[in-house]
Each structure stands twice: as C-alpha cells, then as structure tokens.
Design a protein around this motif. Sequence first.
Motif, PDB file in Angstrom:
ATOM      1  N   LYS A 162     -36.531  48.963 -40.854  1.00  0.00           N
ATOM      2  CA  LYS A 162     -36.143  47.800 -41.651  1.00  0.00           C
ATOM      3  C   LYS A 162     -34.765  47.280 -41.243  1.00  0.00           C
ATOM      4  N   VAL A 163     -34.661  45.963 -41.104  1.00  0.00           N
ATOM      5  CA  VAL A 163     -33.382  45.325 -40.814  1.00  0.00           C
ATOM      6  C   VAL A 163     -32.572  45.249 -42.108  1.00  0.00           C
ATOM      7  N   VAL A 164     -31.395  45.848 -42.111  1.00  0.00           N
ATOM      8  CA  VAL A 164     -30.578  45.930 -43.323  1.00  0.00           C
ATOM      9  C   VAL A 164     -29.293  45.116 -43.217  1.00  0.00           C
ATOM     10  N   SER A 165     -29.035  44.534 -42.051  1.00  0.00           N
ATOM     11  CA  SER A 165     -27.835  43.731 -41.867  1.00  0.00           C
ATOM     12  C   SER A 165     -28.153  42.653 -40.839  1.00  0.00           C
ATOM     13  N   LEU A 166     -27.829  41.408 -41.149  1.00  0.00           N
ATOM     14  CA  LEU A 166     -28.181  40.283 -40.288  1.00  0.00           C
ATOM     15  C   LEU A 166     -27.104  39.220 -40.406  1.00  0.00           C
ATOM     16  N   GLU A 167     -26.540  38.797 -39.278  1.00  0.00           N
ATOM     17  CA  GLU A 167     -25.468  37.803 -39.310  1.00  0.00           C
ATOM     18  C   GLU A 167     -25.613  36.831 -38.142  1.00  0.00           C
ATOM     19  N   VAL A 168     -25.342  35.560 -38.419  1.00  0.00           N
ATOM     20  CA  VAL A 168     -25.365  34.504 -37.405  1.00  0.00           C
ATOM     21  C   VAL A 168     -23.948  34.290 -36.883  1.00  0.00           C
ATOM     22  N   SER A 169     -23.813  34.115 -35.565  1.00  0.00           N
ATOM     23  CA  SER A 169     -22.503  33.853 -34.978  1.00  0.00           C
ATOM     24  C   SER A 169     -21.906  32.593 -35.572  1.00  0.00           C
ATOM     25  N   PRO A 170     -20.603  32.593 -35.852  1.00  0.00           N
ATOM     26  CA  PRO A 170     -19.979  31.392 -36.425  1.00  0.00           C
ATOM     27  C   PRO A 170     -19.784  30.269 -35.413  1.00  0.00           C
ATOM     28  N   VAL A 171     -20.018  30.529 -34.115  1.00  0.00           N
ATOM     29  CA  VAL A 171     -19.664  29.527 -33.101  1.00  0.00           C
ATOM     30  C   VAL A 171     -20.816  29.073 -32.211  1.00  0.00           C
ATOM     31  N   ASP A 172     -21.925  29.822 -32.158  1.00  0.00           N
ATOM     32  CA  ASP A 172     -23.005  29.426 -31.248  1.00  0.00           C
ATOM     33  C   ASP A 172     -24.353  29.870 -31.807  1.00  0.00           C
ATOM     34  N   ASP A 173     -25.380  29.865 -30.962  1.00  0.00           N
ATOM     35  CA  ASP A 173     -26.736  30.200 -31.394  1.00  0.00           C
ATOM     36  C   ASP A 173     -27.031  31.695 -31.354  1.00  0.00           C
ATOM     37  N   TYR A 217     -19.397  39.483 -37.828  1.00  0.00           N
ATOM     38  CA  TYR A 217     -18.638  38.728 -36.838  1.00  0.00           C
ATOM     39  C   TYR A 217     -17.281  38.370 -37.418  1.00  0.00           C
ATOM     40  N   ASP A 218     -16.263  38.268 -36.536  1.00  0.00           N
ATOM     41  CA  ASP A 218     -15.025  37.661 -37.004  1.00  0.00           C
ATOM     42  C   ASP A 218     -15.196  36.138 -36.943  1.00  0.00           C
ATOM     43  N   ALA A 219     -14.219  35.394 -37.460  1.00  0.00           N
ATOM     44  CA  ALA A 219     -14.369  33.947 -37.646  1.00  0.00           C
ATOM     45  C   ALA A 219     -14.488  33.186 -36.332  1.00  0.00           C
ATOM     46  N   THR A 220     -14.036  33.769 -35.224  1.00  0.00           N
ATOM     47  CA  THR A 220     -14.093  33.078 -33.942  1.00  0.00           C
ATOM     48  C   THR A 220     -15.342  33.441 -33.144  1.00  0.00           C
ATOM     49  N   VAL A 259     -15.532  35.964 -31.375  1.00  0.00           N
ATOM     50  CA  VAL A 259     -15.048  36.719 -30.212  1.00  0.00           C
ATOM     51  C   VAL A 259     -15.236  38.224 -30.421  1.00  0.00           C
ATOM     52  N   VAL A 260     -15.100  38.649 -31.660  1.00  0.00           N
ATOM     53  CA  VAL A 260     -15.141  40.077 -32.011  1.00  0.00           C
ATOM     54  C   VAL A 260     -16.245  40.308 -33.027  1.00  0.00           C
ATOM     55  N   PHE A 261     -16.927  41.451 -32.925  1.00  0.00           N
ATOM     56  CA  PHE A 261     -17.810  41.851 -34.008  1.00  0.00           C
ATOM     57  C   PHE A 261     -17.564  43.313 -34.351  1.00  0.00           C
ATOM     58  N   ALA A 262     -17.867  43.652 -35.601  1.00  0.00           N
ATOM     59  CA  ALA A 262     -17.634  45.008 -36.105  1.00  0.00           C
ATOM     60  C   ALA A 262     -18.968  45.648 -36.465  1.00  0.00           C
ATOM     61  N   VAL A 263     -19.038  46.951 -36.242  1.00  0.00           N
ATOM     62  CA  VAL A 263     -20.217  47.739 -36.598  1.00  0.00           C
ATOM     63  C   VAL A 263     -19.753  48.931 -37.425  1.00  0.00           C
ATOM     64  N   ALA A 264     -20.199  49.004 -38.672  1.00  0.00           N
ATOM     65  CA  ALA A 264     -19.878  50.151 -39.523  1.00  0.00           C
ATOM     66  C   ALA A 264     -20.996  51.173 -39.419  1.00  0.00           C
ATOM     67  N   VAL A 265     -20.627  52.434 -39.249  1.00  0.00           N
ATOM     68  CA  VAL A 265     -21.605  53.511 -39.099  1.00  0.00           C
ATOM     69  C   VAL A 265     -21.458  54.461 -40.275  1.00  0.00           C
ATOM     70  N   ASN A 266     -22.418  54.397 -41.178  1.00  0.00           N
ATOM     71  CA  ASN A 266     -22.376  55.281 -42.338  1.00  0.00           C
ATOM     72  C   ASN A 266     -22.650  56.718 -41.924  1.00  0.00           C
ATOM     73  N   ASN A 267     -22.332  57.648 -42.830  1.00  0.00           N
ATOM     74  CA  ASN A 267     -22.396  59.103 -42.617  1.00  0.00           C
ATOM     75  C   ASN A 267     -21.247  59.590 -41.739  1.00  0.00           C
ATOM     76  N   MET A 283     -19.736  44.222 -44.612  1.00  0.00           N
ATOM     77  CA  MET A 283     -18.420  43.973 -44.019  1.00  0.00           C
ATOM     78  C   MET A 283     -18.258  42.475 -43.818  1.00  0.00           C
ATOM     79  N   SER A 284     -17.028  41.999 -43.951  1.00  0.00           N
ATOM     80  CA  SER A 284     -16.746  40.601 -43.632  1.00  0.00           C
ATOM     81  C   SER A 284     -15.267  40.452 -43.284  1.00  0.00           C
ATOM     82  N   PHE A 285     -15.002  39.705 -42.211  1.00  0.00           N
ATOM     83  CA  PHE A 285     -13.636  39.405 -41.821  1.00  0.00           C
ATOM     84  C   PHE A 285     -13.101  38.263 -42.677  1.00  0.00           C
ATOM     85  N   SER A 286     -11.803  38.289 -42.936  1.00  0.00           N
ATOM     86  CA  SER A 286     -11.170  37.145 -43.583  1.00  0.00           C
ATOM     87  C   SER A 286     -11.128  35.985 -42.591  1.00  0.00           C
TER      88      SER A 286
END
Length: 405
Positions: free
Chosen positions: A145-156, A191-194, A196-204, A246-249
């Motif tokens: 199951k997909v539990v996290s899904l985010e669209v890039s803020p700048v492209d497709d 994703y961060d607002a640009t 350029v960077v993305f974050a991955v949180a790893v539980n456990n 997670m979300s960047f300011s």
Amino acid sequence: MAPQPSSSDRNGPPPTLALTNAVMTKLKPAKIFKTAIEPPPQPTPGSYSQRSANQGPRHITGICFDDRGDQLITAGEDETFRVYSCKSGKHVKTLHSKKYGVDLPRFTHKNTAIVHASTKEDDTIRYHSLHDNKYLQYFKGHKGKVVSLEVSPVDDGFMSGSLDKTVRLWDLRAPACRGLLSLPSTPIIAYDATGVVFAVAVNNYSRILLYDQANFDKAPFLVITLEDPTLSLISYPPRPIYMTSMSFSSNGKYLLVGCSGDAHYILDAFEGHLLAKLEGHVGLERRSISAPPSIEPAKGSSGEEVGWTPDSKYVVGGSLDGKVLVWDVQHLPTRTGEVDLKVHPMRLRPLVALDGHPGPSRCVRFNPRIAMMCTAGSELAFWLPDTSGDAEEIAKGLLKGTRSQ
C-alpha cells in the motif's frame, strides 16, 4: 556526498498572506459539510456483527488544495473523491472509485487532474482527469500500500512511499518509475519548496534522509536522527516516535515532522537540530488495549493532521478530541554546529485551541492563497477569520479581496 543547496536556492515563494496572532485566534467554521462522506451501509437483518457495531462513522482520509487555492479535493473511506470550490464555498462534484478505492489525492499543476493512491485491487497509483472522470495513466510497481504521495512543486515529477519499503520517483508523462530507493522500513516523503531537495523519513530507525533531487541514486547528503530527550522524563524506556508526515516550511529553513502520538516536531532543515516540540493535542493513533504491541498507529492517523501556513509563521493541527490547534512558530531557537541529541527542544503550547470541528480532526490544511483553513474527519469544515461575528460576510469580503490582489 551531494552538496547541500544554499539558503538562497532553497527559499520558497514569498508569503502571500498577512497572517497574525489576531487573525489565527479568530478562525471559525464558516461552512460545515455534514454530508461530505457517505455513511456506512446499514447491516441487513441477520448479518449484524460485532465488527459492524464497532465500525463507527466513515472518515475523510485525505485533502488537497490546488496550486491557486481555488479548489479543494477530498478522499474518503466511502471510496469517493469530492471537489469543492473555495471561492463559493460549495460542493462542485462527487466522483466514485468503487473498484480501486481512493486515498492521498494530490492535485497536479492543473486543477483538472489528480494523482491518487489505491486502497483495493492493487497498489497502483492512478492519474485521473476530474474534467471527464477518466484515468489518464497508471503507475505500477509498488508491492504494498502507498502510504505517502507528493507532487513536485516545480514540475511534472512526483514520488511515492509504500509499505513495500521503497520510494519510487515518477513523471506524469511516463508510466515507468524513473528512480527507486530501497529502505529498511516504511518511508514517509516530502519535497522542499524548490523541488531541489526531498526528504525520506524511515520509521523504526528514527532517521530522516535528505537527498539532492538530481543525485537521488547517491547517498543522502544529510542524515537526521529524530530523538526527543524529553520522552525519557515520562517513561523509561522512552516511548518510540512514529512519524506519519513531513513537510518543509515555505522558506526552506524548517522541517515539520507529524507524529501519531501527542507531539509533533520541528527540525532545522540544514543541519538537523531538533528545535521545537509541539504539544497540547491528543494524538490520533487510536490504539486499543487489545491491539498488538507496535509503534505503528492503528487506523485514525491520516498523515495529514498537521501542516504549515503558507508563510511558515504558524503550524495548524488536529486532535482526537476535535480541537484544532494553532502553534506560533515565529520565534524558534537558532542552533548551529554539531547536533547534540541530548539538548531539549523548545516545548511549544498552542497559541489557541479552536472549537467547532465535529469529531476527530483527521486532516487539517491551510489554503495556499487565501486566509482559509480546512479540517476534515467525519465532516468537512471551511474556516475563516471572523472579526465581526458573521463568518459568512467575512468569507465574501475576504475571498473577493484576495482575488482582486
């Protein structure tokens, strides 16, 4: 190791809203949609079971504003997604996905199309046209199951995290994934607002990995350990942290980590210092006494119960008791140098606990362009600042004024 983007590279768009403490404390529900989700079917005579009795009301599990803040889409346990106009405050249309189910709806950069996760049939991500109610593309590959899904803020581009312990990077224009990260545990992504960077949180493992988008196939340029030394003051061994979002300011400085328990966290996005612990809400994990011992939350957390305002000045979040909390995060401490996991974070209590949401507030989001908040659970509510006691009049004037700018 990939170079970390500079502060100027990672600054998001300038704030579009003049939010103040006075505005945030006067938010009130201007419109409540009591039929925003279909009730569960009534059991037929002779088929009633204890499971049906304990099922309770259905909930909205995901919400998303489009880029301009004109529309809101919701996804619910009734296998529908519904579109609402933020300008008129009206329900626009209801679309069904009975075969596949729907979760984690995300507008693309066109407000007529979304991508969403599935809850039935398979774990395919679907690209859907809201205009003619057709699927435009299928993105296959996940085995859980997909539990996290985010669209890039700048492209497709967009990315997904799954129970199969992988993160996949995609492009709306091609059905095959263009990148794959295999991880030791279920990942949460942002994703961060640009872009350029993305974050991955790893539980456990309580780790957050920061990647350069252009070099995602290389090692993360920063590994952050999320460890809260104040938890050992409550119990020993300290209760584990389970990250649900997670979300960047928008200014790129901070990373908000939503958790299933009674605290959320704000980290410095450049070096990984734990800056603040947000308290005062009741976690949505809803674990029962009979549930097996695990740090994973039971059904209740949506991963969307906490988020930033567009100007990065406030954090808004839900609570099991129906309160909607606002935290003022304009005065966070500044920390530099080597990260010390034993340093206590600033403990922030809410600026205000707002009443007006019926039942647990599982999804809380602030509109990116209008001084408007949305909360969702078994019902859906649009919130606006009410300085005159008439939220409907405020709504008309506010929306008109925002559009004329």
